[in-house]
Design a protein around this motif. Sequence first.
Motif, PDB file in Angstrom:
ATOM      1  N   GLN A 248       0.671  -0.997   0.107  1.00  0.00           N
ATOM      2  CA  GLN A 248      -0.230  -0.431  -0.078  1.00  0.00           C
ATOM      3  C   GLN A 248       1.387   1.187   0.053  1.00  0.00           C
ATOM      4  OE1 GLN A 248      -2.392  -0.507   3.663  1.00  0.00           O
ATOM      5  NE2 GLN A 248      -3.940  -1.184   2.717  1.00  0.00           N
ATOM      6  N   GLY A 249       0.363   2.143  -0.514  1.00  0.00           N
ATOM      7  CA  GLY A 249       1.204   3.842  -0.858  1.00  0.00           C
ATOM      8  C   GLY A 249       0.893   4.392  -1.952  1.00  0.00           C
ATOM      9  N   ARG A 250       1.776   5.586  -1.933  1.00  0.00           N
ATOM     10  CA  ARG A 250       1.666   6.427  -3.205  1.00  0.00           C
ATOM     11  C   ARG A 250       2.352   5.477  -4.371  1.00  0.00           C
ATOM     12  NH1 ARG A 250       3.654  11.095  -2.081  1.00  0.00           N
ATOM     13  NH2 ARG A 250       1.970  11.591  -0.363  1.00  0.00           N
ATOM     14  N   ILE A 251       2.116   5.195  -5.353  1.00  0.00           N
ATOM     15  CA  ILE A 251       3.176   5.138  -6.013  1.00  0.00           C
ATOM     16  C   ILE A 251       3.953   6.121  -6.608  1.00  0.00           C
ATOM     17  CG2 ILE A 251       3.401   3.810  -8.743  1.00  0.00           C
ATOM     18  CD1 ILE A 251       1.021   2.504  -8.507  1.00  0.00           C
TER      19      ILE A 251
ATOM     20  N   SER B 215       7.416  21.817 -15.399  1.00  0.00           N
ATOM     21  CA  SER B 215       8.247  20.629 -14.042  1.00  0.00           C
ATOM     22  C   SER B 215       6.820  20.953 -13.324  1.00  0.00           C
ATOM     23  CB  SER B 215       9.221  22.074 -12.985  1.00  0.00           C
ATOM     24  OG  SER B 215      10.132  21.612 -13.790  1.00  0.00           O
ATOM     25  N   ALA B 216       5.864  20.087 -13.225  1.00  0.00           N
ATOM     26  CA  ALA B 216       5.011  20.527 -12.389  1.00  0.00           C
ATOM     27  C   ALA B 216       4.598  18.952 -11.420  1.00  0.00           C
ATOM     28  CB  ALA B 216       3.635  20.556 -12.795  1.00  0.00           C
ATOM     29  N   TYR B 217       5.357  17.893 -11.796  1.00  0.00           N
ATOM     30  CA  TYR B 217       5.408  16.619 -12.112  1.00  0.00           C
ATOM     31  C   TYR B 217       6.830  16.038 -10.805  1.00  0.00           C
ATOM     32  CZ  TYR B 217       5.488  11.645 -10.958  1.00  0.00           C
ATOM     33  OH  TYR B 217       6.217  10.490 -10.443  1.00  0.00           O
ATOM     34  N   ASN B 218       6.579  15.886  -9.556  1.00  0.00           N
ATOM     35  CA  ASN B 218       7.729  15.756  -8.481  1.00  0.00           C
ATOM     36  C   ASN B 218       7.765  13.940  -8.983  1.00  0.00           C
ATOM     37  OD1 ASN B 218       9.770  15.624  -6.861  1.00  0.00           O
ATOM     38  ND2 ASN B 218       8.180  17.217  -6.163  1.00  0.00           N
ATOM     39  N   HIS B 219       9.181  14.029  -8.922  1.00  0.00           N
ATOM     40  CA  HIS B 219       9.208  12.611  -9.376  1.00  0.00           C
ATOM     41  C   HIS B 219       9.983  11.522  -8.201  1.00  0.00           C
ATOM     42  CE1 HIS B 219      13.383  14.425  -9.881  1.00  0.00           C
ATOM     43  NE2 HIS B 219      13.561  13.243  -9.490  1.00  0.00           N
TER      44      HIS B 219
ATOM     45  N   ILE C 125       4.060  13.168  -6.517  1.00  0.00           N
ATOM     46  CA  ILE C 125       2.869  14.439  -6.616  1.00  0.00           C
ATOM     47  C   ILE C 125       3.275  15.196  -8.289  1.00  0.00           C
ATOM     48  CG2 ILE C 125       1.856  15.504  -5.966  1.00  0.00           C
ATOM     49  CD1 ILE C 125       2.527  14.303  -3.018  1.00  0.00           C
ATOM     50  N   PHE C 126       1.609  15.625  -8.753  1.00  0.00           N
ATOM     51  CA  PHE C 126       1.847  16.378  -9.918  1.00  0.00           C
ATOM     52  C   PHE C 126       0.973  17.579  -8.902  1.00  0.00           C
ATOM     53  CE2 PHE C 126      -1.110  18.596 -12.288  1.00  0.00           C
ATOM     54  CZ  PHE C 126      -0.419  19.438 -13.072  1.00  0.00           C
ATOM     55  N   THR C 127       1.426  18.796  -8.649  1.00  0.00           N
ATOM     56  CA  THR C 127       0.683  19.901  -8.284  1.00  0.00           C
ATOM     57  C   THR C 127       0.590  21.140  -9.483  1.00  0.00           C
ATOM     58  OG1 THR C 127       2.002  19.585  -6.560  1.00  0.00           O
ATOM     59  CG2 THR C 127       1.093  22.092  -6.500  1.00  0.00           C
ATOM     60  N   ALA C 128      -0.816  21.285  -9.098  1.00  0.00           N
ATOM     61  CA  ALA C 128      -1.558  22.094 -10.656  1.00  0.00           C
ATOM     62  C   ALA C 128      -1.231  23.188 -10.278  1.00  0.00           C
ATOM     63  CB  ALA C 128      -3.054  22.257 -10.021  1.00  0.00           C
TER      64      ALA C 128
ATOM     65  N   ASN D 295      -7.900  22.989  -9.151  1.00  0.00           N
ATOM     66  CA  ASN D 295      -7.237  24.800  -8.604  1.00  0.00           C
ATOM     67  C   ASN D 295      -5.764  25.034  -8.526  1.00  0.00           C
ATOM     68  OD1 ASN D 295      -9.993  25.746  -8.253  1.00  0.00           O
ATOM     69  ND2 ASN D 295     -10.357  24.365  -6.105  1.00  0.00           N
ATOM     70  N   ARG D 296      -5.760  26.116  -8.521  1.00  0.00           N
ATOM     71  CA  ARG D 296      -4.118  26.128  -8.852  1.00  0.00           C
ATOM     72  C   ARG D 296      -3.379  25.375  -7.174  1.00  0.00           C
ATOM     73  NH1 ARG D 296      -0.241  31.550  -8.026  1.00  0.00           N
ATOM     74  NH2 ARG D 296       1.504  30.596  -8.250  1.00  0.00           N
ATOM     75  N   HIS D 297      -2.387  24.472  -6.893  1.00  0.00           N
ATOM     76  CA  HIS D 297      -2.446  23.661  -5.902  1.00  0.00           C
ATOM     77  C   HIS D 297      -2.877  22.486  -5.905  1.00  0.00           C
ATOM     78  CE1 HIS D 297       0.573  26.935  -5.555  1.00  0.00           C
ATOM     79  NE2 HIS D 297      -0.742  28.306  -5.324  1.00  0.00           N
ATOM     80  N   ASP D 298      -3.527  22.381  -6.151  1.00  0.00           N
ATOM     81  CA  ASP D 298      -4.745  21.154  -6.282  1.00  0.00           C
ATOM     82  C   ASP D 298      -3.270  19.523  -6.357  1.00  0.00           C
ATOM     83  OD1 ASP D 298      -6.760  21.557  -5.168  1.00  0.00           O
ATOM     84  OD2 ASP D 298      -8.031  20.956  -7.594  1.00  0.00           O
ATOM     85  N   GLN D 299      -2.935  19.056  -5.353  1.00  0.00           N
ATOM     86  CA  GLN D 299      -2.595  17.596  -6.041  1.00  0.00           C
ATOM     87  C   GLN D 299      -3.374  16.565  -6.080  1.00  0.00           C
ATOM     88  OE1 GLN D 299       0.150  17.216  -2.182  1.00  0.00           O
ATOM     89  NE2 GLN D 299       1.109  18.636  -3.062  1.00  0.00           N
ATOM     90  N   ILE D 300      -2.211  15.546  -7.727  1.00  0.00           N
ATOM     91  CA  ILE D 300      -2.321  14.347  -8.140  1.00  0.00           C
ATOM     92  C   ILE D 300      -1.955  13.022  -8.085  1.00  0.00           C
ATOM     93  CG2 ILE D 300      -3.434  13.167 -10.340  1.00  0.00           C
ATOM     94  CD1 ILE D 300      -5.983  15.838  -8.564  1.00  0.00           C
ATOM     95  N   TRP D 301      -2.053  12.019  -7.340  1.00  0.00           N
ATOM     96  CA  TRP D 301      -1.132  11.124  -7.336  1.00  0.00           C
ATOM     97  C   TRP D 301      -1.801  10.067  -7.665  1.00  0.00           C
ATOM     98  CZ3 TRP D 301      -2.211  13.670  -3.093  1.00  0.00           C
ATOM     99  CH2 TRP D 301      -3.404  13.031  -1.809  1.00  0.00           C
ATOM    100  N   VAL D 302      -1.054   8.551  -7.535  1.00  0.00           N
ATOM    101  CA  VAL D 302      -2.016   7.089  -7.454  1.00  0.00           C
ATOM    102  C   VAL D 302      -1.570   6.587  -7.037  1.00  0.00           C
ATOM    103  CG1 VAL D 302      -2.104   5.078  -8.937  1.00  0.00           C
ATOM    104  CG2 VAL D 302      -1.810   7.538  -9.760  1.00  0.00           C
ATOM    105  N   ASN D 303      -2.503   5.753  -5.790  1.00  0.00           N
ATOM    106  CA  ASN D 303      -2.114   5.085  -4.785  1.00  0.00           C
ATOM    107  C   ASN D 303      -2.059   3.446  -4.998  1.00  0.00           C
ATOM    108  OD1 ASN D 303      -1.359   6.783  -2.379  1.00  0.00           O
ATOM    109  ND2 ASN D 303      -3.401   6.457  -1.603  1.00  0.00           N
TER     110      ASN D 303
END
Length: 199
Positions: A87-90, A101-105, A109-112, A168-176
Amino acid sequence: MTNIGKVIWLFSAFCHFSRCSITSQDCTWASELTFQDVKDAIDKLKQLDILNDRIANLDEQVTTLQKHVPSIIFHAKVSDGLNPAGQGRIVYDTIIVNKGSAYNHLTGIFTAPVAGIYYFTYSLLGMTDSGNTEVRLMKNNDDLSYIHSILTPNQAQTASTPAILTLNRHDQIWVNLIQGRTWSGRGALNFQGVLLEAQ
């Protein structure tokens, strides 16, 4: 002097010359000008001025949009052999494209960077002995969508799903990874996104 001013000045000059005792035939065309000719010329120059103003306004708008609408595109994958499990963020550690440069490897996490409509895709390939494997697309800790794979031993199945989101600005998207074991060989685990329209 504006174009209209130039026409009025020329018309005044023509009137002046037509009253003088100039006998040169080179100037006879000036005396043949009518008031309607000059009025038509002025009307056309007014239309040209209006069109020039509109073109200048459009150029300014395009320049403003180009300055304020960034190009946000990313594509990342999990390196061969990492094979996230449990379990956990991929963390998609290998960047293929990261314009803006919105995605952090390092975090996955992708931050809008701007508010807008975004398009995302993510994929899943479970291990042949994983059985039950599930990943979920997350937005600020909220579940948005998921891929669920249930396999018998020695079976494999790859899947991907898209999502169009208003962020919205600063919303975060990731895959768990919720459960199971994944296989990352040959770029099987991908996470991608693009800004479709800024708001």
